[in-house]
Motif scaffolding. Sequence first.
Motif, PDB file in Angstrom:
ATOM      1  N   SER A 123      33.898 -12.427  31.430  1.00 47.94           N
ATOM      2  CA  SER A 123      34.986 -12.700  30.208  1.00 47.94           C
ATOM      3  C   SER A 123      36.239 -13.262  30.848  1.00 47.94           C
ATOM      4  N   GLU A 131      32.537  -3.838  26.785  1.00 46.11           N
ATOM      5  CA  GLU A 131      33.433  -2.779  25.491  1.00 46.11           C
ATOM      6  C   GLU A 131      32.790  -3.222  24.855  1.00 46.11           C
ATOM      7  N   ASN A 133      31.799  -5.099  20.992  1.00 52.85           N
ATOM      8  CA  ASN A 133      32.202  -5.441  20.056  1.00 52.85           C
ATOM      9  C   ASN A 133      33.206  -7.006  20.630  1.00 52.85           C
ATOM     10  N   ARG A 134      32.990  -6.731  21.976  1.00 52.79           N
ATOM     11  CA  ARG A 134      34.044  -8.055  22.918  1.00 52.79           C
ATOM     12  C   ARG A 134      32.900  -9.020  23.446  1.00 52.79           C
ATOM     13  N   SER A 135      33.025  -9.851  23.156  1.00 59.34           N
ATOM     14  CA  SER A 135      32.076 -11.608  24.307  1.00 59.34           C
ATOM     15  C   SER A 135      32.520 -11.237  25.445  1.00 59.34           C
TER      16      SER A 135
END
Length: 147
Positions: A123, A131, A133-135
Amino acid sequence: MDYEAYPFRLNEENTHFKFQSIGKRGVFEKAIAFTLIEDNIYNLALLDRDPVTQDYTDKSITDNGDMPVVLSTVMAIIRDYLNQYPDRRIYLVGNSPSRTRLYQIAINKVSGQIDDLVVFGYSNFEWTKFEPNRSFESFLIIKNNVD
Protein backbone atom coordinates in the motif's frame (compact mmCIF):
# COMPACT_ATOMS: atom_id res chain seq x y z
CA MET A 1 -11.34 -19.23 9.52
CA ASP A 2 -13.41 -21.97 11.03
CA TYR A 3 -14.24 -23.75 7.78
CA GLU A 4 -12.96 -27.08 6.53
CA ALA A 5 -11.06 -26.90 3.27
CA TYR A 6 -12.19 -28.89 0.26
CA PRO A 7 -9.99 -31.87 -0.59
CA PHE A 8 -7.44 -30.90 -3.23
CA ARG A 9 -4.85 -32.63 -5.35
CA LEU A 10 -1.92 -31.66 -7.52
CA ASN A 11 -2.50 -32.53 -11.18
CA GLU A 12 -0.21 -34.91 -13.08
CA GLU A 13 1.71 -32.06 -14.71
CA ASN A 14 2.38 -30.46 -11.29
CA THR A 15 0.98 -27.16 -12.55
CA HIS A 16 -2.34 -26.82 -10.71
CA PHE A 17 -3.82 -27.74 -7.37
CA LYS A 18 -7.37 -28.82 -8.22
CA PHE A 19 -10.53 -29.00 -6.12
CA GLN A 20 -14.30 -28.84 -6.50
CA SER A 21 -16.58 -26.06 -5.28
CA ILE A 22 -19.85 -27.60 -4.12
CA GLY A 23 -22.69 -25.20 -3.48
CA LYS A 24 -26.07 -23.78 -4.34
CA ARG A 25 -25.35 -23.61 -8.09
CA GLY A 26 -23.79 -27.05 -8.40
CA VAL A 27 -20.26 -28.41 -8.64
CA PHE A 28 -17.51 -26.32 -10.22
CA GLU A 29 -13.96 -27.38 -11.00
CA LYS A 30 -11.46 -24.93 -9.53
CA ALA A 31 -7.70 -24.74 -9.54
CA ILE A 32 -4.86 -22.82 -7.99
CA ALA A 33 -1.90 -22.11 -10.25
CA PHE A 34 1.48 -20.77 -9.11
CA THR A 35 3.42 -18.92 -11.81
CA LEU A 36 6.93 -17.53 -11.48
CA ILE A 37 6.80 -13.74 -11.91
CA GLU A 38 10.25 -12.80 -10.70
CA ASP A 39 13.15 -14.14 -8.68
CA ASN A 40 11.56 -16.67 -6.28
CA ILE A 41 8.16 -14.90 -6.29
CA TYR A 42 5.16 -16.85 -7.57
CA ASN A 43 1.78 -15.41 -8.47
CA LEU A 44 -1.20 -17.31 -7.11
CA ALA A 45 -4.19 -17.48 -9.47
CA LEU A 46 -7.57 -18.84 -8.38
CA LEU A 47 -9.09 -20.33 -11.52
CA ASP A 48 -12.39 -21.82 -12.64
CA ARG A 49 -12.65 -24.44 -15.37
CA ASP A 50 -14.81 -23.24 -18.24
CA PRO A 51 -17.26 -26.07 -19.01
CA VAL A 52 -17.37 -25.12 -22.71
CA THR A 53 -13.68 -24.61 -23.55
CA GLN A 54 -12.29 -26.80 -20.74
CA ASP A 55 -9.69 -24.06 -20.14
CA TYR A 56 -9.03 -22.49 -16.75
CA THR A 57 -9.85 -18.80 -16.31
CA ASP A 58 -9.77 -16.20 -13.55
CA LYS A 59 -12.54 -14.13 -15.20
CA SER A 60 -15.58 -16.12 -14.08
CA ILE A 61 -17.72 -15.61 -10.99
CA THR A 62 -19.35 -18.80 -9.77
CA ASP A 63 -21.38 -17.30 -6.89
CA ASN A 64 -21.79 -20.81 -5.51
CA GLY A 65 -22.44 -19.77 -1.89
CA ASP A 66 -19.31 -21.49 -0.57
CA MET A 67 -16.77 -18.64 -0.60
CA PRO A 68 -15.60 -19.26 3.01
CA VAL A 69 -14.79 -22.89 2.17
CA VAL A 70 -13.09 -21.88 -1.10
CA LEU A 71 -10.96 -19.32 0.76
CA SER A 72 -10.09 -21.91 3.43
CA THR A 73 -9.01 -24.21 0.61
CA VAL A 74 -6.84 -21.46 -0.87
CA MET A 75 -5.13 -21.01 2.51
CA ALA A 76 -4.64 -24.78 2.87
CA ILE A 77 -3.07 -24.93 -0.60
CA ILE A 78 -0.78 -22.00 0.23
CA ARG A 79 0.40 -23.85 3.34
CA ASP A 80 0.93 -27.07 1.41
CA TYR A 81 2.82 -25.26 -1.35
CA LEU A 82 5.09 -23.38 1.07
CA ASN A 83 5.76 -26.59 3.00
CA GLN A 84 6.99 -28.09 -0.28
CA TYR A 85 8.89 -24.94 -1.30
CA PRO A 86 9.72 -23.01 1.90
CA ASP A 87 12.02 -20.50 0.17
CA ARG A 88 9.41 -19.31 -2.31
CA ARG A 89 7.19 -16.27 -1.84
CA ILE A 90 3.58 -16.08 -2.98
CA TYR A 91 2.20 -12.92 -4.54
CA LEU A 92 -1.55 -12.55 -4.25
CA VAL A 93 -3.77 -9.94 -5.89
CA GLY A 94 -7.29 -10.20 -7.25
CA ASN A 95 -8.15 -9.57 -10.88
CA SER A 96 -10.48 -6.85 -9.60
CA PRO A 97 -10.62 -4.64 -6.49
CA SER A 98 -13.53 -6.69 -5.14
CA ARG A 99 -11.58 -9.94 -5.47
CA THR A 100 -8.54 -8.40 -3.79
CA ARG A 101 -10.90 -7.34 -1.00
CA LEU A 102 -12.10 -10.95 -0.65
CA TYR A 103 -8.50 -12.09 -0.27
CA GLN A 104 -7.95 -9.39 2.35
CA ILE A 105 -11.03 -10.53 4.28
CA ALA A 106 -9.78 -14.13 4.22
CA ILE A 107 -6.30 -13.14 5.38
CA ASN A 108 -7.82 -10.95 8.09
CA LYS A 109 -9.92 -13.86 9.39
CA VAL A 110 -6.93 -16.19 9.69
CA SER A 111 -4.19 -13.69 10.56
CA GLY A 112 -4.17 -14.72 14.23
CA GLN A 113 -4.07 -18.42 13.37
CA ILE A 114 -1.24 -18.62 10.84
CA ASP A 115 1.94 -18.60 12.88
CA ASP A 116 3.61 -20.67 10.17
CA LEU A 117 3.17 -17.88 7.57
CA VAL A 118 4.11 -14.21 7.39
CA VAL A 119 1.89 -11.93 5.34
CA PHE A 120 2.91 -8.55 3.94
CA GLY A 121 0.59 -6.03 2.32
CA TYR A 122 1.40 -3.50 -0.38
CA SER A 123 0.00 0.00 0.00
CA ASN A 124 1.22 3.51 -0.76
CA PHE A 125 4.20 2.16 -2.74
CA GLU A 126 5.61 0.07 0.13
CA TRP A 127 5.43 -3.39 1.66
CA THR A 128 4.53 -3.64 5.36
CA LYS A 129 3.57 -6.48 7.62
CA PHE A 130 -0.14 -7.25 7.28
CA GLU A 131 -2.38 -5.34 9.66
CA PRO A 132 -6.04 -6.23 10.11
CA ASN A 133 -8.52 -3.57 8.95
CA ARG A 134 -5.96 -1.75 6.81
CA SER A 135 -6.53 -1.74 3.04
CA PHE A 136 -3.87 -3.27 0.82
CA GLU A 137 -3.52 -3.50 -2.95
CA SER A 138 -1.75 -6.88 -2.96
CA PHE A 139 -0.16 -9.40 -0.63
CA LEU A 140 3.07 -11.35 -0.26
CA ILE A 141 3.05 -14.55 1.79
CA ILE A 142 6.17 -16.31 2.99
CA LYS A 143 6.90 -19.27 5.21
CA ASN A 144 7.82 -18.30 8.75
CA ASN A 145 11.11 -20.13 9.31
CA VAL A 146 11.00 -19.69 13.08
CA ASP A 147 10.23 -23.06 14.64
